[in-house]
Design an enzyme around this catalytic site. Structure first.
Site, PDB file in Angstrom:
ATOM      1  N   VAL A 181       0.349  -1.354  -0.306  1.00 53.79           N
ATOM      2  CA  VAL A 181       0.546  -0.477   0.252  1.00 53.79           C
ATOM      3  C   VAL A 181       0.878   0.811   0.129  1.00 53.79           C
ATOM      4  CG1 VAL A 181      -1.806   1.755   0.986  1.00 53.79           C
ATOM      5  CG2 VAL A 181      -1.942  -1.057   0.964  1.00 53.79           C
ATOM      6  N   ARG A 189      -4.117   4.109   6.193  1.00 53.77           N
ATOM      7  CA  ARG A 189      -5.473   4.176   7.013  1.00 53.77           C
ATOM      8  C   ARG A 189      -6.918   4.553   6.366  1.00 53.77           C
ATOM      9  NH1 ARG A 189      -1.313   7.471   9.151  1.00 53.77           N
ATOM     10  NH2 ARG A 189      -0.155   6.187  10.737  1.00 53.77           N
ATOM     11  N   THR A 223      -7.222  -4.010   4.207  1.00 53.37           N
ATOM     12  CA  THR A 223      -8.348  -4.844   3.971  1.00 53.37           C
ATOM     13  C   THR A 223      -8.903  -5.222   3.275  1.00 53.37           C
ATOM     14  OG1 THR A 223      -8.804  -4.234   6.062  1.00 53.37           O
ATOM     15  CG2 THR A 223     -10.031  -5.281   5.357  1.00 53.37           C
ATOM     16  N   TYR A 238      -0.398  -9.932   9.263  1.00 55.92           N
ATOM     17  CA  TYR A 238      -1.908 -11.345   8.923  1.00 55.92           C
ATOM     18  C   TYR A 238      -2.327 -11.801   9.831  1.00 55.92           C
ATOM     19  CZ  TYR A 238       1.000  -9.117   4.664  1.00 55.92           C
ATOM     20  OH  TYR A 238       1.070  -8.563   3.362  1.00 55.92           O
ATOM     21  N   PHE A 264       8.668 -16.151  -2.058  1.00 54.18           N
ATOM     22  CA  PHE A 264       8.270 -15.567  -3.524  1.00 54.18           C
ATOM     23  C   PHE A 264       7.799 -14.448  -3.192  1.00 54.18           C
ATOM     24  CE2 PHE A 264       5.465 -18.049  -0.475  1.00 54.18           C
ATOM     25  CZ  PHE A 264       4.192 -17.600   0.390  1.00 54.18           C
TER      26      PHE A 264
END
Length: 417
Positions: free
Chosen positions: A91, A97, A102, A130, A417
């Site tokens: 992001v 924020r 999400t 996570y 990965f």
């Protein structure tokens, strides 16, 4: 919240091939790194499955990304299970924020479910992120900095029968990949590599060398066939007492203990070096039991693969269990509510069933704990001791913890990965 930013909601859409450069540039900036070498960029571009990658766009500016490679992951019992390898999540700092991460995780897990893949897996740049999306740390790895002058090796019988030779890494890539493929079914957490992924192990941009040599490779042979390999760099150094170089191990795989010991002994004995740096090794790696003084190796433990059960029933049916188990889980999964509720797991060493039930629960836990325990490297009993699993029936915890364990090799992720 006072620090919440405002602005138009970015558009979330599947990545188009001609948008790859923009999304990758945003990713590199988000991770704070310098530009990658052209061959490294080309490899990741070639591996990208565009219909499985999402980009978030503010106008024509990429401000977020989340991708998923299509993997098959070894689980306890040796089955190779479809799994979404979550990757390239970012992001832009200008768009934090706003709930963008999400939104991407929501869309991605919905997609993974629609693809019929029971697992999602990732490596976390920031582990705190996570857990709230249901990912649990399921495998760990050992890093070591070995003083090879003071920690000797005692090798098993047959080590001297293994022939070692130098080879150009790219020239023996196919033979090395055959060794890797033979090892995959025997260790949970290892991904079966699709064509193209083998190139990851021989990438050798200057930026990765850290002052060391170009990537070197030694193959182990017996009866004319390749039984192992090691890829490494040598970083020369000279001090007041003379040569004090460092060997940095990249990969080491072998089909049997003697071949593996021969490769480790070679690395310990490279001229003009006194230190061997090994990162990302299995927690049960055999070298730890061959060294004369483990304290001279300074082993440290790190988290590696995070597992998320996208379909609880299908995931628990896909693996086997080292002891008979018949237990009802009460599963909490507020992010993927289709998993919530009670599941009866009945399994043994040859197979399992897992279906919804109205029977009373024996154990209560979240999908995050199921993910952590799924590959057999994290004990349900240990999670219970931390208050993360609640036993609702006497003996249920001991039964399930024993069954979920792994009698073979410890789970391990050999590469990122």
């Amino acid at each position: 919240m006072a620090n919440e930013q405002t602005g138009p909601t970015p558009e979330l859409r599947v990545l188009k091939p001609d948008e790859w450069d923009k999304i990758y540039a945003n990713l590199i900036r988000a991770f704070g790194g310098p530009p990658e070498a052209p061959d490294e960029r080309e490899l990741w571009n070639s591996l990208t499955e565009f219909d499985r990658f999402l980009g978030a766009w503010d106008g024509d500016v990429c401000v977020g990304s989340a991708g998923a490679f299509s993997f098959r992951l070894t689980v306890p019992g040796g089955a190779s299970v479809p799994a979404a390898g979550v990757t390239m999540v970012s992001v832009a700092a200008t768009h934090r924020r706003r709930g963008l991460l999400t939104s991407m995780m929501r869309r991605q897990l919905d997609d993974v479910r629609s693809w019929g893949e029971p697992l999602a897996v990732l490596t976390a740049s920031e582990p705190a992120i996570y857990g709230r999306f249901g990912y649990g740390a399921a495998t760990f790895q050992t890093d070591a900095t070995i003083d090879t002058r003071r920690a000797g090796l005692s090798v098993p019988a047959g080590t001297d029968d293994v022939r070692l030779r130098y080879a150009e890494p790219a020239e023996v890539l196919d033979a090395c990949e055959e060794v890797y493929a033979r090892l995959v079914p025997g260790r949970p957490g290892m991904p079966a590599r699709r064509p193209g992924w083998e190139r990851l192990g021989v990438l050798d941009p200057e930026s990765r060398r850290g002052g060391g040599s170009p990537l070197q490779c030694v193959v182990a042979e017996r009866d004319g066939g390749t039984v192992g390999y090691a890829r490494f760099r040598v970083k020369p150094n000279w001090g007041p007492a003379g040569a004090d170089g460092e060997v940095v191990l990249s990969d080491l795989e072998a089909l049997d203990p003697a071949a593996k010991a021969a490769l480790w002994r070679f690395l310990f004995d490279i001229d003009l070096t006194s230190t061997l740096v090994a990162r990302g090794r299995p927690v049960d790696d055999g070298w730890q039991y061959l060294v004369s003084d483990i304290r001279r190796c300074r082993p440290t433990l790190r988290d590696a693969l995070y597992v998320r059960l996208v379909d609880v029933g299908a995931a628990l049916r896909a693996r086997t269990y080292q002891a008979p188990v018949d237990v009802v889980f009460e599963v909490a999964d507020p992010f993927c509510r289709w998993n919530e509720g009670r599941w009866r797991l009945t399994g043994h060493a040859k197979g399992a069933s897992c279906e919804r039930t109205e029977d009373p629960a024996d154990l209560a836990l979240s999908v995050r704990e199921l993910g952590a325990a799924y590959l057999g490297g994290v004990s349900l009993s240990a999670l219970a001791a931390a208050g993360r699993v609640r036993a609702l029936r006497p003996d249920a915890l001991a039964e399930a913890s024993l069954a979920f364990g792994n009698a073979g090799a410890a789970p391990w992720l050999p590469h990122g990965f």
